[in-house]
Motif scaffolding. Structure first.
Motif, short mmCIF file in Angstrom:
data_model
loop_
_atom_site.label_atom_id
_atom_site.label_comp_id
_atom_site.label_asym_id
_atom_site.label_seq_id
_atom_site.Cartn_x
_atom_site.Cartn_y
_atom_site.Cartn_z
N LYS A 122 45.82 12.46 56.93
CA LYS A 122 44.32 12.48 56.55
C LYS A 122 43.87 10.78 56.85
O LYS A 122 44.84 10.04 56.56
CB LYS A 122 44.23 12.92 55.17
CG LYS A 122 44.46 14.49 55.01
CD LYS A 122 42.99 15.05 54.98
CE LYS A 122 43.17 16.63 54.80
NZ LYS A 122 43.79 17.18 56.01
N GLY A 123 42.75 10.47 56.89
CA GLY A 123 42.23 9.20 56.93
C GLY A 123 42.57 8.43 57.58
O GLY A 123 43.02 8.54 58.80
N GLU A 124 43.05 7.03 57.36
CA GLU A 124 43.38 5.76 58.15
C GLU A 124 44.59 6.08 58.87
O GLU A 124 44.87 5.75 59.92
CB GLU A 124 43.67 4.59 57.28
CG GLU A 124 42.18 4.05 56.87
CD GLU A 124 41.71 3.38 57.86
OE1 GLU A 124 42.10 2.99 58.61
OE2 GLU A 124 40.29 3.48 57.73
N ASN A 145 45.68 8.51 60.43
CA ASN A 145 45.52 9.38 61.60
C ASN A 145 45.21 8.53 62.56
O ASN A 145 43.92 8.33 62.83
CB ASN A 145 44.72 10.54 61.19
CG ASN A 145 44.64 11.41 62.54
OD1 ASN A 145 44.97 11.32 63.82
ND2 ASN A 145 43.92 12.85 62.25
N ASP A 154 36.30 9.33 67.28
CA ASP A 154 35.07 10.03 67.11
C ASP A 154 34.22 9.68 68.24
O ASP A 154 34.13 8.55 68.89
CB ASP A 154 34.13 9.41 66.07
CG ASP A 154 34.78 10.42 64.52
OD1 ASP A 154 35.14 11.15 64.74
OD2 ASP A 154 34.23 9.82 63.50
N LEU A 179 35.27 7.99 57.82
CA LEU A 179 36.52 9.20 57.72
C LEU A 179 36.11 10.30 56.93
O LEU A 179 36.71 11.30 57.27
CB LEU A 179 37.74 8.25 57.28
CG LEU A 179 38.36 7.42 58.31
CD1 LEU A 179 39.35 6.37 57.70
CD2 LEU A 179 38.74 8.00 59.50
N SER A 180 35.17 10.10 55.90
CA SER A 180 35.02 11.35 55.27
C SER A 180 33.50 11.24 55.24
O SER A 180 32.89 10.34 55.03
CB SER A 180 35.68 11.45 53.78
OG SER A 180 35.26 10.20 53.07
N GLY A 181 32.89 12.67 55.15
CA GLY A 181 31.44 12.65 55.01
C GLY A 181 30.77 12.55 56.24
O GLY A 181 31.45 12.50 57.40
N LYS A 182 29.40 12.53 56.18
CA LYS A 182 28.65 12.57 57.69
C LYS A 182 28.16 11.02 58.15
O LYS A 182 27.96 10.19 57.25
CB LYS A 182 27.45 13.37 57.39
CG LYS A 182 27.56 14.90 57.40
CD LYS A 182 26.75 15.57 57.80
CE LYS A 182 27.22 17.13 57.89
NZ LYS A 182 26.25 17.99 57.32
N ARG A 188 34.78 15.07 66.77
CA ARG A 188 35.89 14.57 66.34
C ARG A 188 37.07 15.18 66.85
O ARG A 188 36.80 16.21 67.02
CB ARG A 188 35.74 14.69 64.89
CG ARG A 188 36.80 14.29 64.24
CD ARG A 188 36.87 14.12 62.74
NE ARG A 188 36.03 12.73 62.50
CZ ARG A 188 35.75 12.35 61.33
NH1 ARG A 188 36.33 12.73 60.26
NH2 ARG A 188 35.33 11.21 61.03
#
Length: 396
Positions: A226-228, A230, A235, A257-260, A269
């Motif tokens: 998850k997150g950083e 990865n 994108d 990383l999270s949200g739009k 992605r």
């Protein structure tokens, strides 16, 4: 007398006079959703304002030239006044064809080149033979090389010894760039966005983001994080063809990383798709194609040859074709071939500066050879003896 060299691939035609530079041009026609009536040929694709939902009309199917109407129109355009302004009465042509080409296709090609266009002389040859010629010219001390040509329809693995191909050891893997793009389209359509009609866009995505993993399972684990952490995830901003003409990768620091995203761009992605798609070249069985991957096939091909020649092939493995441009491709081929080869053999894998035009450059060199005259079939020969003289002369 001028010579035109045409490496007539299923996706791109590499063309140019032997005394000039090469151009790489799409070997197909296009129809666009917006301009319903017009058919665009070859590099007229640049004129299409909105290439979404682009419809390809290809002269090649499964690696063989079957649609002559399309091929004729592409050639008319390439040889015509907008491009090369060929003076057929004063021009020889070197043209490539696939391995194990069908006799009926060869005869049609002879007829079109000699009777319709009326070239003065023709040399019809496999692209690999041109690549081998180029390689032997650069490395005069070598007698053997094995050409790995991974193109649009197939991957061919062909050993050459003193410019003659070893027929008994040729291997074809039915995986090429077309299959990779189609597979990526299917994965993306299944996971996030329906892109089955967007061949052109997804092909660009493949070229921009895919790479060959050096350790598949490790990268798979990274892609699940998850997150950083990865580092595989990326994108990709899709083109909308009004403000964004060509898709691109978002820089790492701009990724949300999270949200739009607020900007309203359309984003793909991509995580494990980036290396899982080119992986098919190395393990076709991943998608149910029961064949060897490239490194295994190279070793298998060389083992079919006389034992005293084998070390010479292992140290002259040459990668050509568009798929060899994936980052990490050369290193992965090297490390896997190294694992499968006896330790007392040297292994060397060469990736030329421009693997797509490598064969074309070989054709350019052949046209400057002193014995070029003896290799070609002239129009007089053909008019006198027909197809049989081509069969005797060309080592296909």
């Amino acid at each position: 007398m001028t010579t035109l060299v045409l490496d007539n691939g299923a996706y791109n035609a590499k063309i140019g006079y032997s005394h000039e530079n090469v151009s790489v041009i799409p070997n197909c026609q296009f129809r666009s959703k917006t301009v319903r009536l017009k058919t665009f040929t070859a590099n007229q694709i640049d004129e299409i304002k909105d290439p979404s939902g682009l419809f390809y009309i290809l002269p090649f199917q499964k690696g063989y030239l079957v649609n002559w109407d399309v091929q004729r129109q592409v050639w008319d355009y390439l040889f015509g006044k907008e491009m090369y302004q060929v003076d057929f009465l004063d021009t020889n042509i070197i043209i490539t064809e696939p391995y194990f080409n069908f006799t009926s296709i060869q005869e049609s090609m002879n007829e079109i080149l000699f009777e319709e266009y009326q070239f003065q002389a023709v040399l019809r040859v496999n692209a690999g033979a041109l690549s081998a010629h180029r390689y032997f010219r650069d490395n005069p001390s070598e007698l053997c090389c094995i050409i790995v040509d991974s193109g649009y329809s197939f991957t061919h693995i062909v050993p050459y010894c003193r410019s003659k191909k070893k027929k008994e050891a040729i291997i074809r893997i039915n995986v090429g760039g077309k299959l990779l793009t189609n597979h990526l389209k299917e994965i993306i359509s299944y996971r996030q966005l329906h892109v089955m009609d967007e061949t052109h866009v997804i092909n660009q995505v493949k070229e921009d983001v895919c790479y060959v993993s050096q350790d598949f399972y490790r990268d798979m684990d990274i892609a699940k994080l998850k997150g950083e952490e990865n580092t595989v995830m990326i994108d990709y901003v899709l083109p909308d063809f009004s403000t964004i003409k060509k898709g691109f990768c978002k820089p790492r620091e701009e990724m949300v990383l999270s949200g739009k995203y607020k900007s309203g761009e359309q984003i793909l992605r991509l995580a494990n798709e980036r290396f899982a798609v080119p992986e098919i070249l190395f393990n076709p069985s991943d998608i149910g194609i029961q064949e060897m991957g490239i490194p295994e096939a190279i070793v298998y091909s060389i083992q079919n040859l006389p034992e005293e020649m084998q070390p010479h092939f292992f140290k002259n493995i040459v990668l050509t074709g568009g798929n060899s441009l994936f980052p990490g491709f050369r290193d992965r081929v090297y490390s896997e071939v190294r694992c499968l080869t006896p330790t007392d053999y040297d292994v060397s894998v060469v990736l030329p500066e421009n693997p797509i035009t490598y064969a074309w450059e070989g054709g350019k060199l052949i046209s400057e050879n002193d014995d070029f005259e003896d290799m070609v079939v002239t129009r007089e020969d053909y008019e006198e003896n027909g197809h049989s003289v081509c069969e005797e002369k060309f080592d296909i």
